[in-house]
Scaffold this motif. Structure first.
Motif, PDB file in Angstrom:
ATOM      1  N   ALA A  97       0.817  -1.213   0.000  1.00 40.07           N
ATOM      2  CA  ALA A  97       0.000   0.000   0.000  1.00 40.07           C
ATOM      3  C   ALA A  97       0.850   1.262   0.000  1.00 40.07           C
ATOM      4  CB  ALA A  97      -0.939  -0.014   1.212  1.00 40.07           C
ATOM      5  N   ARG A  98       1.934   1.260   0.753  1.00 47.61           N
ATOM      6  CA  ARG A  98       2.783   2.448   0.803  1.00 47.61           C
ATOM      7  C   ARG A  98       3.425   2.738  -0.541  1.00 47.61           C
ATOM      8  NH1 ARG A  98       6.861   2.435   5.704  1.00 47.61           N
ATOM      9  NH2 ARG A  98       7.514   4.321   4.604  1.00 47.61           N
ATOM     10  N   VAL A  99       3.875   1.685  -1.212  1.00 47.28           N
ATOM     11  CA  VAL A  99       4.482   1.872  -2.542  1.00 47.28           C
ATOM     12  C   VAL A  99       3.429   2.368  -3.531  1.00 47.28           C
ATOM     13  CG1 VAL A  99       5.568   0.699  -4.489  1.00 47.28           C
ATOM     14  CG2 VAL A  99       6.298   0.167  -2.166  1.00 47.28           C
TER      15      VAL A  99
ATOM     16  N   THR B 290       3.558   6.243  -5.253  1.00 50.61           N
ATOM     17  CA  THR B 290       3.851   6.359  -6.685  1.00 50.61           C
ATOM     18  C   THR B 290       2.622   6.602  -7.549  1.00 50.61           C
ATOM     19  OG1 THR B 290       3.652   3.961  -7.025  1.00 50.61           O
ATOM     20  CG2 THR B 290       5.834   4.821  -6.425  1.00 50.61           C
ATOM     21  N   GLY B 291       1.447   6.209  -7.053  1.00 48.53           N
ATOM     22  CA  GLY B 291       0.242   6.328  -7.861  1.00 48.53           C
ATOM     23  C   GLY B 291       0.135   5.237  -8.914  1.00 48.53           C
ATOM     24  N   ALA B 292       1.036   4.244  -8.871  1.00 52.05           N
ATOM     25  CA  ALA B 292       1.021   3.159  -9.858  1.00 52.05           C
ATOM     26  C   ALA B 292      -0.176   2.245  -9.628  1.00 52.05           C
ATOM     27  CB  ALA B 292       2.315   2.354  -9.768  1.00 52.05           C
ATOM     28  N   PRO B 293      -0.780   1.725 -10.678  1.00 56.15           N
ATOM     29  CA  PRO B 293      -1.897   0.793 -10.509  1.00 56.15           C
ATOM     30  C   PRO B 293      -1.417  -0.520  -9.909  1.00 56.15           C
ATOM     31  CG  PRO B 293      -1.210   0.861 -12.805  1.00 56.15           C
ATOM     32  CD  PRO B 293      -0.456   1.951 -12.101  1.00 56.15           C
ATOM     33  N   VAL B 294      -2.300  -1.176  -9.172  1.00 62.07           N
ATOM     34  CA  VAL B 294      -1.991  -2.473  -8.565  1.00 62.07           C
ATOM     35  C   VAL B 294      -2.743  -3.555  -9.327  1.00 62.07           C
ATOM     36  CG1 VAL B 294      -2.077  -3.876  -6.482  1.00 62.07           C
ATOM     37  CG2 VAL B 294      -1.667  -1.410  -6.305  1.00 62.07           C
TER      38      VAL B 294
ATOM     39  N   ARG C  24      -6.835   7.931  -5.785  1.00 64.71           N
ATOM     40  CA  ARG C  24      -7.619   8.794  -4.902  1.00 64.71           C
ATOM     41  C   ARG C  24      -6.983   8.939  -3.522  1.00 64.71           C
ATOM     42  NH1 ARG C  24      -9.761   3.828  -5.435  1.00 64.71           N
ATOM     43  NH2 ARG C  24     -10.553   2.683  -3.627  1.00 64.71           N
ATOM     44  N   TYR C  25      -6.093   8.015  -3.186  1.00 59.60           N
ATOM     45  CA  TYR C  25      -5.408   8.069  -1.888  1.00 59.60           C
ATOM     46  C   TYR C  25      -3.959   8.546  -2.010  1.00 59.60           C
ATOM     47  CZ  TYR C  25      -9.265   4.984  -0.466  1.00 59.60           C
ATOM     48  OH  TYR C  25     -10.505   4.438  -0.216  1.00 59.60           O
ATOM     49  N   HIS C  26      -3.598   9.032  -3.184  1.00 61.93           N
ATOM     50  CA  HIS C  26      -2.191   9.420  -3.420  1.00 61.93           C
ATOM     51  C   HIS C  26      -1.711  10.417  -2.362  1.00 61.93           C
ATOM     52  CE1 HIS C  26       1.505  10.064  -5.535  1.00 61.93           C
ATOM     53  NE2 HIS C  26       1.265  11.356  -5.710  1.00 61.93           N
ATOM     54  N   GLY C  27      -0.535  10.124  -1.779  1.00 61.10           N
ATOM     55  CA  GLY C  27       0.043  10.995  -0.765  1.00 61.10           C
ATOM     56  C   GLY C  27      -0.458  10.720   0.637  1.00 61.10           C
TER      57      GLY C  27
ATOM     58  N   ILE D 147      -5.999   3.924   5.893  1.00 65.72           N
ATOM     59  CA  ILE D 147      -6.018   3.876   4.434  1.00 65.72           C
ATOM     60  C   ILE D 147      -5.152   2.713   3.940  1.00 65.72           C
ATOM     61  CG2 ILE D 147      -5.342   5.083   2.324  1.00 65.72           C
ATOM     62  CD1 ILE D 147      -7.845   6.218   3.558  1.00 65.72           C
ATOM     63  N   LEU D 148      -3.972   2.552   4.552  1.00 64.28           N
ATOM     64  CA  LEU D 148      -3.072   1.462   4.164  1.00 64.28           C
ATOM     65  C   LEU D 148      -3.753   0.113   4.358  1.00 64.28           C
ATOM     66  CD1 LEU D 148       0.347   2.636   5.699  1.00 64.28           C
ATOM     67  CD2 LEU D 148      -0.440   2.863   3.340  1.00 64.28           C
ATOM     68  N   ARG D 149      -4.460  -0.038   5.465  1.00 61.09           N
ATOM     69  CA  ARG D 149      -5.150  -1.295   5.742  1.00 61.09           C
ATOM     70  C   ARG D 149      -6.269  -1.538   4.733  1.00 61.09           C
ATOM     71  NH1 ARG D 149      -3.319  -5.354   7.817  1.00 61.09           N
ATOM     72  NH2 ARG D 149      -4.110  -6.166   5.865  1.00 61.09           N
ATOM     73  N   SER D 150      -7.001  -0.487   4.416  1.00 62.38           N
ATOM     74  CA  SER D 150      -8.112  -0.588   3.476  1.00 62.38           C
ATOM     75  C   SER D 150      -7.633  -0.974   2.085  1.00 62.38           C
ATOM     76  CB  SER D 150      -8.872   0.743   3.420  1.00 62.38           C
ATOM     77  OG  SER D 150      -9.906   0.693   2.461  1.00 62.38           O
ATOM     78  N   VAL D 151      -6.555  -0.336   1.625  1.00 59.55           N
ATOM     79  CA  VAL D 151      -5.997  -0.635   0.306  1.00 59.55           C
ATOM     80  C   VAL D 151      -5.512  -2.085   0.249  1.00 59.55           C
ATOM     81  CG1 VAL D 151      -4.055  -0.153  -1.249  1.00 59.55           C
ATOM     82  CG2 VAL D 151      -5.352   1.740  -0.245  1.00 59.55           C
TER      83      VAL D 151
END
Length: 259
Positions: free
Chosen positions: A137-139, A143-147, A183-186, A193-197
């Motif tokens: 999630a942090r990465v 970066t805003g990169a898609p997962v 939408r969670y960038h930054g 948020i990290l847990r949710s992602v």
């Protein structure tokens, strides 16, 4: 150059020998950064996935694979570098996590594919375990990169832990649609948020893999399994000792009566 040669030799051999089936290759972007988040069943996961992709994918590997002395150590290091693995010192949990995050961000900033196992370690029993939010999630948010969720299928059956020779079993790979967390960038400093992602990604992996989901970390599950095995061994040892102890007096008694 080295990666291309290794991919051709290793990837070609794997595809020829095991004929892995693949679904969802169209979900891998032809260019640009993306995170491949996969379940982790086997040591071979980091080889089967790159083998079926046209693009280079970089995973994190233990630093020991790159620093072992001797001829074998040098060959191992060359092999891991050749297949796109990055060394990370895992001697300190905190430092290892930060090093992995930094490496992942650097790979993505170069516009490449970064592979990561959210569970943090291989599944001890084939089930899917809770993802760790500190890495994936942090990465993604930094970066805003898609997962892109990925499910490895039956790779643990190819070479079970402790077995030297692989079995000729056809593994599979399912690649899901990219997940957008821009939408969670930054907001990588927000633990909720990290847990949710992370949970959203793990849910997609679960749907792709069909694995039973267990809401604890795989590292905790491994400790529980090891403790259970230890208790079982101790119980069996005690039972054997008890049976041996009961038999000795009876044998002595029979010997005495016949003297």
């Amino acid at each position: 150059m080295i990666y291309g040669a290794m991919k051709f030799s290793v990837g070609g051999t794997l595809k020829l020998a095991f004929r892995p089936w693949v679904e969802g290759l169209e979900n891998i972007p032809a260019t640009g950064p993306a995170i491949l988040a996969s379940n982790h069943l086997s040591f071979s996961d980091s080889f089967f996935l790159p083998a079926v992709l046209d693009r280079k994918v970089t995973f994190i590997a233990k630093a020991e694979y790159f620093t072992t002395p001797g001829v074998k150590g040098k060959l191992t290091a060359a092999f891991f570098k050749g297949v796109g693995q990055l060394p990370v010192d895992r001697s300190g949990a905190r430092g290892a996590g930060e090093a992995a995050i930094k490496s992942g961000i650097e790979v993505l900033e170069r516009g490449e594919l970064f592979g990561i196992y959210p569970e943090g370690t291989r599944s001890p029993d084939g089930r899917l375990y809770r993802g760790k939010p500190g890495g994936l999630a942090r990465v993604a948010l930094a970066t805003g990169a898609p997962v892109i969720p990925v499910a490895m299928i039956d790779t643990e059956k190819v070479q079970p832990p402790g077995k030297v020779m692989p079995k000729m079993i056809r593994p599979g790979i399912r690649i899901g649609k990219p997940l957008d967390f821009s939408r969670y960038h930054g907001m990588e400093g927000d633990r909720f948020i990290l847990r949710s992602v992370t949970d959203e990604v793990m849910y997609e992996i679960m749907k792709l893999s069909g694995q039973e989901y267990v809401d604890i970390y795989a590292t905790a599950a491994k400790r529980q399994i090891a403790e259970a095995a230890k208790k079982k061994a101790e119980a069996e040892k005690a039972e054997k000792a008890a049976k041996t102890g009961k038999g000795q007096p009876e044998q002595q008694g029979r010997t005495g009566s016949g003297a």
